[in-house]
Write a protein that holds these residues in place. Structure first.
Motif, PDB file in Angstrom:
ATOM      1  N   GLN A 537       0.835  -1.190   0.000  1.00 21.45           N
ATOM      2  CA  GLN A 537       0.000   0.000   0.000  1.00 21.45           C
ATOM      3  C   GLN A 537       0.875   1.247   0.000  1.00 21.45           C
ATOM      4  O   GLN A 537       1.867   1.329   0.726  1.00 21.45           O
ATOM      5  CB  GLN A 537      -0.908   0.002   1.231  1.00 21.45           C
ATOM      6  CG  GLN A 537      -1.878   1.177   1.269  1.00 21.45           C
ATOM      7  CD  GLN A 537      -2.787   1.114   2.481  1.00 21.45           C
ATOM      8  OE1 GLN A 537      -2.694   0.187   3.272  1.00 21.45           O
ATOM      9  NE2 GLN A 537      -3.658   2.099   2.620  1.00 21.45           N
ATOM     10  N   LEU A 538       0.481   2.219  -0.823  1.00 20.24           N
ATOM     11  CA  LEU A 538       1.249   3.456  -0.925  1.00 20.24           C
ATOM     12  C   LEU A 538       0.850   4.408   0.210  1.00 20.24           C
ATOM     13  O   LEU A 538      -0.290   4.892   0.259  1.00 20.24           O
ATOM     14  CB  LEU A 538       1.003   4.135  -2.268  1.00 20.24           C
ATOM     15  CG  LEU A 538       1.754   3.565  -3.469  1.00 20.24           C
ATOM     16  CD1 LEU A 538       1.286   4.234  -4.744  1.00 20.24           C
ATOM     17  CD2 LEU A 538       3.241   3.766  -3.292  1.00 20.24           C
ATOM     18  N   THR A 539       1.768   4.648   1.128  1.00 19.13           N
ATOM     19  CA  THR A 539       1.558   5.632   2.201  1.00 19.13           C
ATOM     20  C   THR A 539       2.750   6.572   2.219  1.00 19.13           C
ATOM     21  O   THR A 539       3.873   6.179   1.892  1.00 19.13           O
ATOM     22  CB  THR A 539       1.423   4.932   3.565  1.00 19.13           C
ATOM     23  OG1 THR A 539       2.599   4.151   3.819  1.00 19.13           O
ATOM     24  CG2 THR A 539       0.202   4.027   3.589  1.00 19.13           C
ATOM     25  N   PRO A 540       2.534   7.841   2.607  1.00 18.10           N
ATOM     26  CA  PRO A 540       3.636   8.816   2.565  1.00 18.10           C
ATOM     27  C   PRO A 540       4.763   8.438   3.524  1.00 18.10           C
ATOM     28  O   PRO A 540       4.543   7.833   4.570  1.00 18.10           O
ATOM     29  CB  PRO A 540       2.962  10.125   2.978  1.00 18.10           C
ATOM     30  CG  PRO A 540       1.514   9.926   2.697  1.00 18.10           C
ATOM     31  CD  PRO A 540       1.251   8.485   2.948  1.00 18.10           C
ATOM     32  N   PHE A 541       5.978   8.842   3.149  1.00 16.50           N
ATOM     33  CA  PHE A 541       7.161   8.663   3.980  1.00 16.50           C
ATOM     34  C   PHE A 541       7.348   9.894   4.863  1.00 16.50           C
ATOM     35  O   PHE A 541       7.259  11.036   4.381  1.00 16.50           O
ATOM     36  CB  PHE A 541       8.415   8.493   3.117  1.00 16.50           C
ATOM     37  CG  PHE A 541       8.624   7.108   2.591  1.00 16.50           C
ATOM     38  CD1 PHE A 541       9.530   6.247   3.194  1.00 16.50           C
ATOM     39  CD2 PHE A 541       7.920   6.658   1.482  1.00 16.50           C
ATOM     40  CE1 PHE A 541       9.730   4.980   2.698  1.00 16.50           C
ATOM     41  CE2 PHE A 541       8.119   5.392   0.980  1.00 16.50           C
ATOM     42  CZ  PHE A 541       9.029   4.540   1.599  1.00 16.50           C
ATOM     43  N   GLY A 542       7.632   9.689   6.161  1.00 19.24           N
ATOM     44  CA  GLY A 542       8.005  10.777   7.041  1.00 19.24           C
ATOM     45  C   GLY A 542       9.513  10.943   7.094  1.00 19.24           C
ATOM     46  O   GLY A 542      10.263  10.117   6.556  1.00 19.24           O
ATOM     47  N   PRO A 543      10.016  11.982   7.721  1.00 24.48           N
ATOM     48  CA  PRO A 543      11.474  12.202   7.789  1.00 24.48           C
ATOM     49  C   PRO A 543      12.180  11.012   8.450  1.00 24.48           C
ATOM     50  O   PRO A 543      11.819  10.589   9.554  1.00 24.48           O
ATOM     51  CB  PRO A 543      11.602  13.465   8.643  1.00 24.48           C
ATOM     52  CG  PRO A 543      10.284  14.149   8.522  1.00 24.48           C
ATOM     53  CD  PRO A 543       9.265  13.075   8.393  1.00 24.48           C
ATOM     54  N   GLY A 544      13.168  10.439   7.735  1.00 26.56           N
ATOM     55  CA  GLY A 544      13.965   9.338   8.268  1.00 26.56           C
ATOM     56  C   GLY A 544      13.207   8.030   8.401  1.00 26.56           C
ATOM     57  O   GLY A 544      13.736   7.062   8.959  1.00 26.56           O
ATOM     58  N   GLU A 545      12.015   7.928   7.843  1.00 25.37           N
ATOM     59  CA  GLU A 545      11.194   6.721   8.006  1.00 25.37           C
ATOM     60  C   GLU A 545      11.654   5.633   7.032  1.00 25.37           C
ATOM     61  O   GLU A 545      11.916   5.906   5.859  1.00 25.37           O
ATOM     62  CB  GLU A 545       9.721   7.048   7.763  1.00 25.37           C
ATOM     63  CG  GLU A 545       8.807   5.846   7.986  1.00 25.37           C
ATOM     64  CD  GLU A 545       7.344   6.202   7.761  1.00 25.37           C
ATOM     65  OE1 GLU A 545       6.482   5.328   7.986  1.00 25.37           O
ATOM     66  OE2 GLU A 545       7.054   7.363   7.365  1.00 25.37           O
ATOM     67  N   SER A 546      11.726   4.386   7.520  1.00 29.93           N
ATOM     68  CA  SER A 546      12.110   3.226   6.700  1.00 29.93           C
ATOM     69  C   SER A 546      10.874   2.365   6.432  1.00 29.93           C
ATOM     70  O   SER A 546      10.043   2.175   7.328  1.00 29.93           O
ATOM     71  CB  SER A 546      13.173   2.385   7.407  1.00 29.93           C
ATOM     72  OG  SER A 546      14.367   3.111   7.557  1.00 29.93           O
ATOM     73  N   LYS A 547      10.784   1.860   5.204  1.00 27.44           N
ATOM     74  CA  LYS A 547       9.668   0.982   4.838  1.00 27.44           C
ATOM     75  C   LYS A 547      10.169  -0.165   3.976  1.00 27.44           C
ATOM     76  O   LYS A 547      11.138  -0.024   3.226  1.00 27.44           O
ATOM     77  CB  LYS A 547       8.595   1.771   4.079  1.00 27.44           C
ATOM     78  CG  LYS A 547       7.832   2.757   4.929  1.00 27.44           C
ATOM     79  CD  LYS A 547       6.685   3.358   4.145  1.00 27.44           C
ATOM     80  CE  LYS A 547       5.905   4.330   5.012  1.00 27.44           C
ATOM     81  NZ  LYS A 547       4.731   4.879   4.272  1.00 27.44           N
ATOM     82  N   GLU A 548       9.480  -1.295   4.086  1.00 28.10           N
ATOM     83  CA  GLU A 548       9.747  -2.463   3.235  1.00 28.10           C
ATOM     84  C   GLU A 548       8.607  -2.561   2.236  1.00 28.10           C
ATOM     85  O   GLU A 548       7.466  -2.829   2.609  1.00 28.10           O
ATOM     86  CB  GLU A 548       9.845  -3.734   4.072  1.00 28.10           C
ATOM     87  CG  GLU A 548      10.210  -4.962   3.254  1.00 28.10           C
ATOM     88  CD  GLU A 548      10.309  -6.212   4.111  1.00 28.10           C
ATOM     89  OE1 GLU A 548      11.420  -6.534   4.549  1.00 28.10           O
ATOM     90  OE2 GLU A 548       9.258  -6.841   4.344  1.00 28.10           O
TER      91      GLU A 548
END
Length: 738
Positions: A537-548
């Motif tokens: 699912q496409l969700t916005p990235f926050g500052p310094g946030e990591s996602k897989e």
């Protein structure tokens, strides 16, 4: 003129004028070439005769008159040849005069005398027996034995002594040659034969072993003075062949005892299709059907072999026999044991195969035979062939659309068409007519499900549909099967079956036959057939946030591909990593194998920079391309798919990010606020200046309300700025809202 040659020679080849009375086989054939020319032309020649006379000229050995068909016109002359074979021992030693007689139409005779043909008194031939290889087998530390064949080919009454030796010495680490009769061998007359035996002990190190063995044979006979003189010398060269003491057996399989129909060969497996059916009719079920297996011992020493059937259709049986003696091979557990087979010798075995009586048993299947050295279990060879049970009817492909291997078409592209002409033969009784129902592949249960979606038609010679044929014993009918492939079909061999079943009889009792045909689909790899899909699912990235992030790569080609996956991260997002699963260490690239018309999932780990701003956009590019380290694919096979992500930042700290890298709208807002502050500051200074310019009077001050009213009436001034701190807080609140 006339020349003397061995058979097959040309006119310009050197002549062979010396012959042996007891020469072997074809060596007793002499080719006489003639070339006759007349000054007045071909028409002036009436007859041509070739005459070979006895040494004393008293009689002719032969007088050959050439017919018109024996000679041909060549450059205004006549040329031809005559091949003569003499019997062994029929020619006494001596020189035989040879003459060519030409008679013209005027009755004149021209005699051309050749130098003659000599038959020698002493001559020998050196070779090896026909049952022995023409190479000498050697193995480290072993003793090699070679048998030779020395034949007296001279005059029948001439005796000789023959001595053999090496024409070239052997390495010093090898033993001296040992002959079974070191003193020599006696040949009493023409046609006499001796078999000398040479033994050589070979050294342990064969690194610098010679490539050949050179043998020289010298013949001696008494002259008129009773002295022994050399009368003939011949040599023979044999190649050395380095082998192991024991070796992998060489195995071949035949359908007939005459060895005319070969179906398998371990030394040339590519020449034979192990899936090709070899038929076993149920009428032969009791006696079985024989296949003949040749086992060749390629080792240096005598060996016995173990045979094991590692694959056999369900419920089928077999037995092994020694074809020479008819005895069944001794069984040792699951193995059958052969008698001992000498070095470079061959044993023929008979394998009798028995089809099962049960109709539900397997009709067709692979027979795989493993042959293992009895002295070294690591030395083994496998051969395989297919048996096919029949029930009184047989169908075979007689032609197909590519005219190569019968019953196999291709390689062809997905979506292409193929056709097969096949013949159905009734093996039943002559006076009984049977109706045979033709079952197309999509309706035959034994075919794999993927083949039911292909399109088929079965027609006769007129093009009409042929659901049935009616045949009596030994009659046949020819039909045609047309096949249309699907667009998506994996590359490789695809075998489908056409059913022929007796109509009007219960299926449990009906005679039937399933005919296999094979379609070979070629590899079809086209650029643009690797698709990338985002599954997370496409969700916005926050500052310094990591996602897989989860992705899927789809391979829409018809072969498995090794796919190289790489990343092009957004600016500032330099820590992207890709992996197949959580157990694999992530990296900047990934190699993943994707089956044909299948997909594989992978993940991408991304971490946003700490400097991201609210509602910004970041673009990630995933690059995929098929990978082959031997034959690289072209640049047009590289595909790029872009994915855009939003960013979010609602904390107070995001103000610093915005100020460090402001958007155009932010710059405009700041400029407006600066203008407002400057304007406010200006008005405040102006008010102070006006107040300072007014005269100061000593007057009695009224009550506070009255004083205020008078000033407001006298001066038209803007409202006083009471507190600067409040204005600054309002400005910060507005920026925070932005």
């Amino acid at each position: 003129s006339v020349k003397v040659h061995p058979p097959g020679s040309a006119w310009g080849d050197p002549e062979t004028l010396t012959w042996a009375p007891n020469a072997l086989g074809e060596d007793r054939e002499i080719q006489f070439d003639v070339d006759v020319r007349d000054a007045f032309g071909r028409a002036d020649i009436q007859s041509v005769n070739l005459v070979l006379s006895t040494p004393n000229g008293a009689s002719a050995v032969f007088d050959k008159e050439f017919d018109d068909d024996d000679l041909r016109l060549d450059n205004e002359g006549l040329v031809g040849n005559y091949t003569w074979t003499y019997d062994a021992g029929s020619m006494a030693p001596g020189v035989y005069p040879l003459a060519l007689e030409i008679r013209d139409v005027q009755g004149h005779t021209v005699l051309y005398e050749h130098g003659g043909v000599e038959f020698v008194e002493h001559g020998i031939n050196l070779g090896v027996p026909s049952n022995q290889p023409t190479t000498v087998l050697i193995a480290p530390g072993q003793t090699s034995t070679v048998e030779f064949l020395v034949t007296h080919i001279g005059a029948s009454a001439a005796s000789m002594e023959v001595r053999l030796d090496l024409a070239r010495s052997l390495p010093s680490s090898w033993s001296d040659p040992v002959w079974d009769q070191p003193a020599g061998y006696t040949l009493n007359g023409g046609g006499d034969v001796v078999r000398p035996i040479l033994s050589i002990e070979v050294g342990e190190d064969l690194t610098n072993a010679p490539s050949r063995l050179e043998i020289e044979a010298r013949a001696y006979a008494e002259n008129g003075d009773g002295q022994l003189v050399e009368v003939a010398i011949v040599d023979l060269t044999l190649d050395f062949d380095e082998v192991g003491v024991y070796a992998e057996p060489r195995v071949s399989v035949f359908e007939d005892v005459e060895h005319q129909r070969q179906i398998a060969d371990s030394t040339r497996p590519d020449l034979y299709d192990e899936t090709l059916s070899h038929y076993v009719d149920m009428s032969d079920a009791q006696e079985g059907v024989d296949f003949y297996i040749d086992v060749f011992n390629a080792g240096f020493d005598t060996d016995a072999f173990k045979l094991r059937v590692t694959e056999l259709p369900e419920s089928w049986l077999y037995r092994f026999y020694d074809n020479d003696t008819g005895q069944q091979l001794v069984e040792e557990g699951i193995n059958s044991l052969t008698p001992s087979i000498g070095s470079f010798q061959q044993l023929t075995l008979r394998m009798t195969v028995f089809p099962p009586d049960a109709r539900e048993a397997q009709d067709i299947g692979l027979v795989r035979v493993l042959v293992v050295s009895g002295n070294d279990a690591d030395l083994r060879t496998e051969v395989a062939f297919t048996v096919h049970r029949t029930f009184g009817v047989l169908a075979e492909v007689i032609s197909d659309s590519d005219a190569k291997v019968l019953g196999t078409v291709g390689p062809i592209a997905p979506g292409a068409d193929a056709w097969f002409r096949f013949r159905i033969t009734d093996a039943g009784e002559d006076d009984v007519e049977t109706t045979w129902r033709i079952v197309p592949p999509n309706l035959l249960p034994r075919n794999d499900g993927i083949y039911t979606s292909w399109e088929y038609s079965i027609t006769d010679d007129s093009g009409a549909a042929a659901p049935v044929v009616r045949l009596s014993g030994d009659e046949y009918a020819d039909l045609r099967l047309d096949v249309s492939l699907r667009d998506q079909i994996e590359a490789g061999n695809h075998t489908i079956y056409v059913g022929i079943i007796e109509d009007g009889v219960d299926d449990d009792e009906a005679r039937y036959f399933d005919m296999p045909v094979t379609v070979v689909v070629k590899e079809d790899v086209i650029a643009g057939r690797l698709l990338i899909t985002l599954e997370s699912q496409l969700t916005p990235f926050g500052p310094g946030e990591s996602k897989e992030l989860g992705f899927r790569v789809d391979n829409q080609n018809n072969i498995p591909l090794t796919v190289l996956v790489s990343l092009d991260e957004p600016s500032g997002w330099e820590n992207g990593a890709v992996s197949v699963n959580s157990f694999q260490q992530a990296g900047s690239t990934l190699l993943v194998t994707v089956d044909a018309y299948s997909n594989e999932k992978f993940t991408v780990d991304l971490t946003a920079p700490t400097t991201v701003k609210n509602n910004d956009r970041a673009e990630l590019t995933i690059i995929v391309e098929p990978y082959d380290d031997e034959v690289p694919y072209g640049l047009d096979f590289k595909q790029q798919t872009k994915f855009e992500f939003a960013t979010t930042c609602t904390e107070v700290a995001c103000l610093a990010n915005e100020l460090r890298d402001p958007e155009p709208s932010t710059i405009g807002l700041i400029a407006m606020l600066v203008a407002i502050v400057l304007y406010g500051t200006y008005r405040r200074g102006a008010n102070k200046t006006i107040a300072a310019a007014l005269p100061v009077k000593d007057v009695a001050l009224p009550a506070s309300d009255e004083a205020t009213t008078e000033v407001q009436q006298d001066l038209d001034l803007p409202p006083a700025v009471t507190t600067e701190v409040d204005d600054d807080l309002e400005l910060l609140d507005e920026l925070s809202d932005l």
